[in-house]
Design a protein around this motif. Structure first.
Motif, PDB file in Angstrom:
ATOM      1  N   TYR A   1     -24.671  -1.462  52.942  1.00 17.65           N
ATOM      2  CA  TYR A   1     -24.390  -2.744  52.302  1.00 17.65           C
ATOM      3  C   TYR A   1     -23.598  -3.682  53.195  1.00 17.65           C
TER       4      TYR A   1
ATOM      5  N   SER B   1     -26.326  10.715  41.155  1.00 20.00           N
ATOM      6  CA  SER B   1     -25.767   9.376  41.138  1.00 20.00           C
ATOM      7  C   SER B   1     -25.290   9.024  42.561  1.00 20.00           C
ATOM      8  N   GLY B   2     -25.618   7.822  42.996  1.00 24.21           N
ATOM      9  CA  GLY B   2     -25.192   7.376  44.323  1.00 24.21           C
ATOM     10  C   GLY B   2     -26.111   7.827  45.440  1.00 24.21           C
TER      11      GLY B   2
ATOM     12  N   GLY C   1     -28.996   6.628  46.176  1.00 21.70           N
ATOM     13  CA  GLY C   1     -29.711   5.505  46.804  1.00 21.70           C
ATOM     14  C   GLY C   1     -30.951   5.038  46.070  1.00 21.70           C
TER      15      GLY C   1
ATOM     16  N   SER D   1     -31.353   3.052  43.239  1.00 21.58           N
ATOM     17  CA  SER D   1     -31.378   1.611  42.926  1.00 21.58           C
ATOM     18  C   SER D   1     -31.441   0.789  44.209  1.00 21.58           C
ATOM     19  N   THR D   2     -30.819   1.297  45.248  1.00 14.78           N
ATOM     20  CA  THR D   2     -30.840   0.564  46.519  1.00 14.78           C
ATOM     21  C   THR D   2     -32.279   0.402  47.016  1.00 14.78           C
TER      22      THR D   2
ATOM     23  N   HIS E   1     -32.828   8.422  34.587  1.00 15.47           N
ATOM     24  CA  HIS E   1     -31.954   9.592  34.562  1.00 15.47           C
ATOM     25  C   HIS E   1     -32.502  10.677  33.654  1.00 15.47           C
TER      26      HIS E   1
HETATM   27  N1  LIG Z   1     -23.057  -3.715  46.406  1.00 16.16           N
HETATM   28  C1  LIG Z   1     -22.685  -2.595  46.989  1.00 16.16           C
HETATM   29  N2  LIG Z   1     -21.776  -2.619  47.984  1.00 16.16           N
HETATM   30  C2  LIG Z   1     -21.410  -1.480  48.575  1.00 16.16           C
HETATM   31  N3  LIG Z   1     -21.873  -0.280  48.270  1.00 16.16           N
HETATM   32  C3  LIG Z   1     -22.783  -0.183  47.293  1.00 16.16           C
HETATM   33  C4  LIG Z   1     -23.229  -1.338  46.605  1.00 16.16           C
HETATM   34  N4  LIG Z   1     -24.129  -0.953  45.691  1.00 16.16           N
HETATM   35  C5  LIG Z   1     -24.252   0.394  45.791  1.00 16.16           C
HETATM   36  N5  LIG Z   1     -23.435   0.857  46.763  1.00 16.16           N
HETATM   37  C6  LIG Z   1     -23.317   2.224  47.187  1.00 16.16           C
HETATM   38  O1  LIG Z   1     -24.553   2.682  47.637  1.00 16.16           O
HETATM   39  C7  LIG Z   1     -24.769   4.028  47.259  1.00 16.16           C
HETATM   40  C8  LIG Z   1     -26.111   4.154  46.558  1.00 16.16           C
HETATM   41  O2  LIG Z   1     -26.051   3.419  45.356  1.00 16.16           O
HETATM   42  P1  LIG Z   1     -27.272   3.293  44.374  1.00 16.16           P
HETATM   43  O3  LIG Z   1     -26.873   2.365  43.301  1.00 16.16           O
HETATM   44  O4  LIG Z   1     -28.483   2.990  45.158  1.00 16.16           O
HETATM   45  O5  LIG Z   1     -27.334   4.775  43.823  1.00 16.16           O
HETATM   46  P2  LIG Z   1     -28.187   5.347  42.634  1.00 16.16           P
HETATM   47  O6  LIG Z   1     -28.830   6.574  43.171  1.00 16.16           O
HETATM   48  O7  LIG Z   1     -29.042   4.313  42.041  1.00 16.16           O
HETATM   49  O8  LIG Z   1     -27.002   5.757  41.652  1.00 16.16           O
HETATM   50  P3  LIG Z   1     -27.003   5.759  40.051  1.00 16.16           P
HETATM   51  O9  LIG Z   1     -27.971   6.822  39.636  1.00 16.16           O
HETATM   52  O10 LIG Z   1     -25.596   6.141  39.714  1.00 16.16           O
HETATM   53  O11 LIG Z   1     -27.374   4.398  39.602  1.00 16.16           O
HETATM   54  C9  LIG Z   1     -23.583   4.422  46.396  1.00 16.16           C
HETATM   55  O12 LIG Z   1     -22.706   5.194  47.203  1.00 16.16           O
HETATM   56  C10 LIG Z   1     -22.957   3.125  46.018  1.00 16.16           C
HETATM   57  O13 LIG Z   1     -21.568   3.269  45.916  1.00 16.16           O
END
Ligand SMILES: Nc1ncnc2c1ncn2[C@@H]1O[C@H](COP(=O)(O)OP(=O)(O)OP(=O)(O)O)[C@@H](O)[C@H]1O
Length: 653
Positions: free
Chosen positions: A425, A452-453, A455, A457-458, A610
């Motif tokens: 990010y 969770s975390g 990646g 949603s990323t 989830h």
């Molecule tokens: N805007 C941001 N700025 C910095 N770090 C971020 C940001 N958004 C997400 N992250 C980090 O990126 C990583 C991946 O996040 P992401 O939201 O993609 O995870 P996820 O697998 O979708 O999690 P969840 O199931 O909890 O939604 C996490 O460590 C999160 O803290």
């Protein structure tokens, strides 16, 4: 007699914040909904922000945006750091109207200059009968009457011509802010409280409007009042003029003493009003959560502290303004009494005529009033200039999304490829995705699962174009998103976020949001396909039922199905479900799931879920761990493999 003037009143100095309308949450579920953009800082950090070149302020203005709405964005850019120049640039192209209005303004004020002369003449005609013919009396009265009567016409002309100029500036300023807010990056919006933005659009623009109105109506008149009074006095008695000159330093000293505290008080008050507006907006948004936890007293306590603070700051501002006005008034009244004493002494000694005592007294009062108006104008000026700068905080913000790129996609097929993607990010944060590769053929449905975390949603955000990988690329139909015109691309995809955002309007409006005319049969088809037909049948006016703000009367599952209908009616080539069922009970979930299943096969489908039961029908499931895909396959394959997916699934049972 006093002619109508437009001096600022204490109320003007403290005009209440204009009631802001409720923030419109009319964001389509396509691409840019708050939920799915919540972590879009990537866009601003590495992707869509461009800090070079002149187009950073006006990047990607939609083609049908009125030109005048971008004009002020450029005015701010050209005159950055010079609020007075910015203000003056608002008048470009209004010269003709201003000239007419100014002539009318002078005519409107003219009785003030003529009547003292007429009064003095009449007193002298009556007092010194041997030196004057009685017909002079009638001539003077007629002249006075003509000047008085024309006031109605000149006032109307000023109101119309100047009003058009000023209201147009107000409209264009708000228009520029609206355009700019639409361009600013999602990161900017995530980090800025909407209440603060509302305050700028409503209150600050209003302050600028008041500043222009009061300055325009007062300054030329003040200048003319003083000039005419000085010229006429000089012609009658240079000695009295010398006396008048003493008032000017007094005014300058008064302004000097009060300038700093007034500016500071205005600044404090403005920023506190902004913060409070933001806090009130937040409080209202939070009411269901607050109520659910019985925390009303906490919110009331919190707000009352804020309101006490505003009360103190506002009071300080009132007191400073009041003291300012009172001190200058007392100073000038003392001078005026001195003037009366001085001119009476000259008349007693036969150095001036009796009528001249009245003339000088009136002109002295005119100079005093003019300087007093000037002083009263000062807080309005300070407040208005503060607002000019405050608006600039938005119009000069460079964190805009720049979506217009070279390749405008034709009708997409929906092939997606993540090719060796590395992503973080910001440079201070760890890598979220590492050498991530995945190919998804058009029409396939794919679900991301994992801790969770990890990646998930990323990945979706990169697919929407809210971020650009530091290494590798995201390709759609073989075209790198870095080269793709994102607005055109996003019009062919749809996102169904976890929380559906509905706006006040009918159910139909919410479904066809942004599409213009869609025929009834088409709307009814999607309503059926998402299983909303039974809901619509029960609504009093069917599809034309007003939902009320945020659609508060609907259940979570119904709202979610509206979001899917909104996606469906757009015929997207790629659809993204970001935890679309996670907030639903199982009955609603089943209905939403049926709607999702219906979409699969019609376009390329990405899902993050989830609840692993909801992705059973996906063609492929990708299991994520620390930014990498550790397993991939169909539901049955992954269960049979007894790997990470199997463990996650059994944990949930
Ligand atoms: N805007 C941001 N700025 C910095 N770090 C971020 C940001 N958004 C997400 N992250 C980090 O990126 C990583 C991946 O996040 P992401 O939201 O993609 O995870 P996820 O697998 O979708 O999690 P969840 O199931 O909890 O939604 C996490 O460590 C999160 O803290």
């Amino acid at each position: 007699m006093s002619a109508p003037t437009d001096e600022p009143t204490p109320d003007d100095l403290q005009s209440p914040a204009q009631t802001a309308t409720t923030p419109s949450t009319t964001i389509a579920d396509t691409a840019a909904s708050p939920t799915d953009t919540a972590t879009s800082s990537a866009a601003a950090t590495v992707g869509n922000t461009r800090s070079d070149g002149d187009d950073r302020w006006t990047a990607d203005v939609p083609p049908d945006t009125p030109w005048s709405f971008t004009e002020y964005i450029n005015a701010y850019r050209r005159n950055a750091g010079h609020p007075v120049h910015i203000l003056l640039s608002f008048f470009r192209g209004s010269g003709g109207r201003l000239a007419i209005a100014t002539l009318a303004l002078v005519a409107k004020q003219s009785p003030c200059w003529v009547l003292p002369i007429v009064t003095s003449n009449i007193i002298n005609i009556i007092t010194y009968r041997d030196q004057h013919d009685l017909s002079e009396l009638w001539v003077n009265l007629t002249v006075a009457l003509v000047f008085v009567l024309q006031n109605v016409l000149s006032t109307w002309t000023v109101a119309l011509q100047f009003g058009r100029v000023n209201r147009n500036i107000e409209r264009k300023l708000r228009g520029s802010l609206v355009v700019k807010l639409q361009q600013l990056s999602i990161r900017f919006h995530n980090e800025t409280q909407s209440g603060r933005l509302l305050s700028k659009v409503m209150r600050d623009v209003e302050n600028v409007e008041v500043l222009i109105d009061q300055t325009y109506r007062s300054l030329p008149i003040i200048a003319l009042d003083i000039t005419i009074a000085i010229v006429v006095t000089a012609m009658h008695s240079p000695t009295v003029l010398l006396f008048f000159a003493l008032t000017v330093p007094a005014a300058v000293i008064a302004i000097y003493c009060f300038r700093k505290p007034i500016r500071q008080s205005n600044h404090d008050f403005r920023s506190q009003m902004e913060q409070t507006q933001a806090a009130v907006a937040e409080m209202i948004e939070m009411i269901p959560v607050t109520r659910a936890h019985g925390l009303q007293h906490v919110e009331i306590d919190h707000m009352s502290k804020r309101l006490n603070h505003i009360h103190d700051t506002g009071l300080r501002l009132d007191v400073v303004n009041g003291l300012f006005g009172a001190t200058s008034w007392v100073v000038f009244q003392v001078f005026q009494l001195g003037c009366l004493a001085f001119t009476s002494y000259l008349a007693l000694n036969g150095r001036i005529q009796i009528g001249d005592v009245v003339l000088f007294q009136t002109y002295f009062a005119q100079i005093v009033n003019s300087i007093s108006s000037l002083i009263n104008l000062y807080p309005v000026l300070t407040k208005g200039m503060e607002s000019v700068s405050s608006i600039g905080e938005i119009l000069q913000e460079t964190d805009v999304e720049r979506n217009a790129r070279d390749v405008e996609p034709a009708r997409l097929r929906g092939d997606v490829e993540f090719r060796h993607v590395d992503f973080r990010y910001s440079p201070d944060y760890p890598m979220v995705l590492r050498d991530f590769s995945l190919t998804v053929p058009a029409g396939q449905s794919l679900a991301f699962v994992g801790d969770s975390g990890s990646g998930k949603s990323t990945l979706l955000k990169l697919l929407i174009g809210f971020g650009v990988p530091q290494a590798g690329s995201v390709l759609v139909d073989g075209i790198d998103l870095k080269e793709m015109d994102l607005d055109a691309y996003r019009r062919q995809i749809a996102v169904v976020p976890q929380n559906t955002i509905l706006f006040s309007g009918t159910l139909r409006d919410n479904i066809i949001y942004g599409l213009g005319d869609v025929n009834d049969a088409e709307v009814e088809r999607v309503v059926r396909e998402v299983g909303l037909d039974d809901v619509v049948a029960e609504l009093p006016e069917g599809l034309d039922t007003q939902l009320g703000e945020h659609g508060g009367t609907l259940s979570g599952g119904q709202r979610q199905r509206i979001a899917i209908a909104r996606a469906l009616i757009r015929h997207p080539r790629i659809i993204i479900f970001d935890e679309a069922t996670s907030a639903l009970d199982s009955a609603s979930e089943r209905k939403v799931q049926a709607a999702i299943d219906h979409m699969m096969g019609q376009c390329t489908t990405f899902m993050v879920a989830h609840r692993l039961s909801t992705i059973r029908n996906a063609d492929r499931i990708v299991v994520m761990e620390h930014g990498r895909a550790v397993e991939s396959g169909s539901y049955d394959d992954l269960m049979a493999a007894r790997g990470k997916f199997y463990r996650l699934k059994t944990l949930q049972e």
